[in-house]
Design a protein around this motif. Structure first.
Motif, PDB file in Angstrom:
ATOM      1  N   PRO A   1      21.709 -14.102  49.597  1.00  0.00           N
ATOM      2  CA  PRO A   1      20.248 -13.954  49.715  1.00  0.00           C
ATOM      3  C   PRO A   1      19.762 -12.573  49.291  1.00  0.00           C
ATOM      4  O   PRO A   1      19.323 -11.782  50.130  1.00  0.00           O
TER       5      PRO A   1
ATOM      6  N   PRO B   1      17.320  -9.708  48.161  1.00  0.00           N
ATOM      7  CA  PRO B   1      15.886  -9.572  48.435  1.00  0.00           C
ATOM      8  C   PRO B   1      15.064  -9.817  47.169  1.00  0.00           C
ATOM      9  O   PRO B   1      15.593  -9.750  46.050  1.00  0.00           O
ATOM     10  N   ALA B   2      13.766 -10.071  47.357  1.00  0.00           N
ATOM     11  CA  ALA B   2      12.858 -10.238  46.223  1.00  0.00           C
ATOM     12  C   ALA B   2      12.854  -8.937  45.410  1.00  0.00           C
ATOM     13  O   ALA B   2      13.067  -7.870  45.982  1.00  0.00           O
ATOM     14  N   PRO B   3      12.645  -8.934  44.136  1.00  0.00           N
ATOM     15  CA  PRO B   3      12.250 -10.099  43.346  1.00  0.00           C
ATOM     16  C   PRO B   3      13.412 -10.979  42.891  1.00  0.00           C
ATOM     17  O   PRO B   3      13.178 -12.061  42.370  1.00  0.00           O
TER      18      PRO B   3
ATOM     19  N   GLY C   1      15.884 -12.564  44.663  1.00  0.00           N
ATOM     20  CA  GLY C   1      15.986 -13.768  45.480  1.00  0.00           C
ATOM     21  C   GLY C   1      17.406 -14.319  45.501  1.00  0.00           C
ATOM     22  O   GLY C   1      18.330 -13.728  44.938  1.00  0.00           O
ATOM     23  N   PRO C   2      17.608 -15.459  46.179  1.00  0.00           N
ATOM     24  CA  PRO C   2      18.947 -16.020  46.327  1.00  0.00           C
ATOM     25  C   PRO C   2      19.598 -16.314  44.978  1.00  0.00           C
ATOM     26  O   PRO C   2      18.942 -16.795  44.063  1.00  0.00           O
ATOM     27  N   GLN C   3      20.879 -15.971  44.887  1.00  0.00           N
ATOM     28  CA  GLN C   3      21.625 -16.171  43.632  1.00  0.00           C
ATOM     29  C   GLN C   3      23.006 -16.726  43.939  1.00  0.00           C
ATOM     30  O   GLN C   3      23.593 -16.389  44.974  1.00  0.00           O
TER      31      GLN C   3
END
Ligand SMILES: NC(=O)c1ccc[n+]([C@@H]2O[C@H](COP(=O)([O-])OP(=O)(O)OC[C@H]3O[C@@H](n4cnc5c(N)ncnc54)[C@H](OP(=O)(O)O)[C@@H]3O)[C@@H](O)[C@H]2O)c1
Length: 347
Positions: free
Chosen positions: A206, A208-210, A212-214
């Motif tokens: 997870p 963080p933005a930008p 996001g989950p990868q």
């Protein structure tokens, strides 16, 4: 003797060495251009008129001694470090100057700690292996995240790379490390390096933005498994790599990085998301920036600057988090790194 501003860069004409030379000049140091190929050194001088070149070979200690004459410190950017680290550390100890390298090779970094810890400490010398994106930055982030904790159950270092165009040096380092492991894989668990043949897990991290989950490859083991446990009581150290970047690295047609800005950086972006866990509590620190090779230069040069100005905590073979004030070091790189450090772990 030198001015105290002369810093030798071994492997000066390599991709990373060039970033280091430029960073040293920006900070007012005078790089001494060292390497094994005089023609490549002379070609580099065309970009840096007036700088001194010194041809030297790791097989010839006298050439290394001549090359380090008058240098205040040496930064070794020539890998595979399985070949170059020991002769350069020996030469730095003979010269009585600090040694910093950018080795990402786990076994080479282990060797530097194992072979030189006692001698470097007895000599009052500072030897910092893996003072780079892999190894050094992760250790500074883990140390910062730990804050006032002296031990933790687990440390996780997740690398969110947008892509990975590897240099020839990166690929050569991978081949050497693979040979040293007899094709086996390595992870750090139970307080030690463990060699195994298990398949690498794929999971979602997870970020963080930008970003996001990868999708990431778990146990994509990097040099942080040497640097972090060298000074922190953390029995489980895991590193992760975005699956896309891992695929780029192993692609048969992997291509070298190409410059997209005036600093020579590639378009690659990175997030390093660090999580430490202790007794159910978690602390997280995140850093982001552009180009893992380019960011290695301010990391290595900031280290040298701190050593030369006495901003160190110890001597011997040391990792970044052990020898420097980690939060302060990271803040000093604000021109290159965006940091997110939660209030509860700020130094
Ligand atoms: N930890 C990290 O995050 C990190 C970051 C950046 C780089 N690195 C490591 O740094 C090393 C260099 O990377 P790079 O991107 O700069 O690669 P590169 O552009 O291919 O440069 C490699 C350099 O090493 C020199 N070299 C190789 N073997 C040598 C030897 N036996 N004696 C003297 N010089 C030797 C090469 O000289 P010749 O051209 O004469 O062969 C060249 O100058 C790699 O091992 C890489 O993994 C690690």
């Amino acid at each position: 003797m030198g001015s105290g501003r002369n810093v030798a860069v071994f492997g000066a004409y390599g991709h990373t060495g060039r970033f280091v030379v430029a960073e040293l000049r920006e900070r007012g140091y005078v790089p001494l251009l060292l390497g094994r190929d005089q023609d490549k050194l002379l070609a580099l001088v065309e970009t840096h008129p007036g700088l001194e070149t010194r041809q030297a070979s790791v097989d010839d200690p006298a050439s290394l001694d001549r090359a380090l004459h008058g240098a205040a410190a040496v930064i070794n950017c020539a890998g595979p470090f399985a070949t170059t680290a020991a002769p350069l550390v020996e030469a730095a100890l003979r010269a009585g100057i600090p040694y910093v390298d950018v080795a990402a090779e786990i076994e080479a970094n282990v060797d530097t700690f194992a072979h030189f810890a006692d001698r470097a400490r007895e000599a009052g010398a500072v030897v910092v292996p893996a003072m780079a994106f892999y190894g050094g930055l992760g250790d500074l982030l883990v140390t910062t995240a730990m804050g006032d904790w002296t031990a933790a159950d687990e440390a996780h270092v997740a690398y969110g790379l947008s892509s990975w165009h590897p240099t020839a040096g990166t690929l050569a380092a991978g081949v050497v490390s693979g040979q040293r492991r007899s094709g086996r894989r390595v992870r750090y668990t139970g307080g030690q390096l463990e060699y195994h043949d298990d398949a690498l897990p794929t999971l979602e991290w997870p970020f963080p933005a930008p970003l996001g989950p990868q999708s990431v490859i778990g146990e994509f083991t990097m040099a942080d498994v040497v640097t972090v446990p060298s000074h922190l009581a953390v029995p489980e150290v895991r590193t992760y790599m975005t699956a896309k970047a891992a695929a780029d690295l192993s692609a048969p047609d992997a291509s070298a990085p190409t410059a997209v800005d005036e600093r020579g950086r590639s378009a690659q972006t990175f997030i390093v998301d660090v999580l430490v866990c202790s007794g159910g509590a978690e602390r997280r620190v995140v850093a982001s920036g552009q180009d893992i090779y380019a960011i290695t230069a301010p990391l290595a040069v900031e280290a040298v600057e701190r050593i030369l100005t006495g901003r160190t905590r110890t001597t011997g073979v040391v990792s970044a988090g052990a020898v420097f004030d980690a939060p302060d070091f990271l803040r000093a790189l604000s021109a290159h790194l965006s940091l997110h450090v939660p209030l509860d772990v700020r130094g």
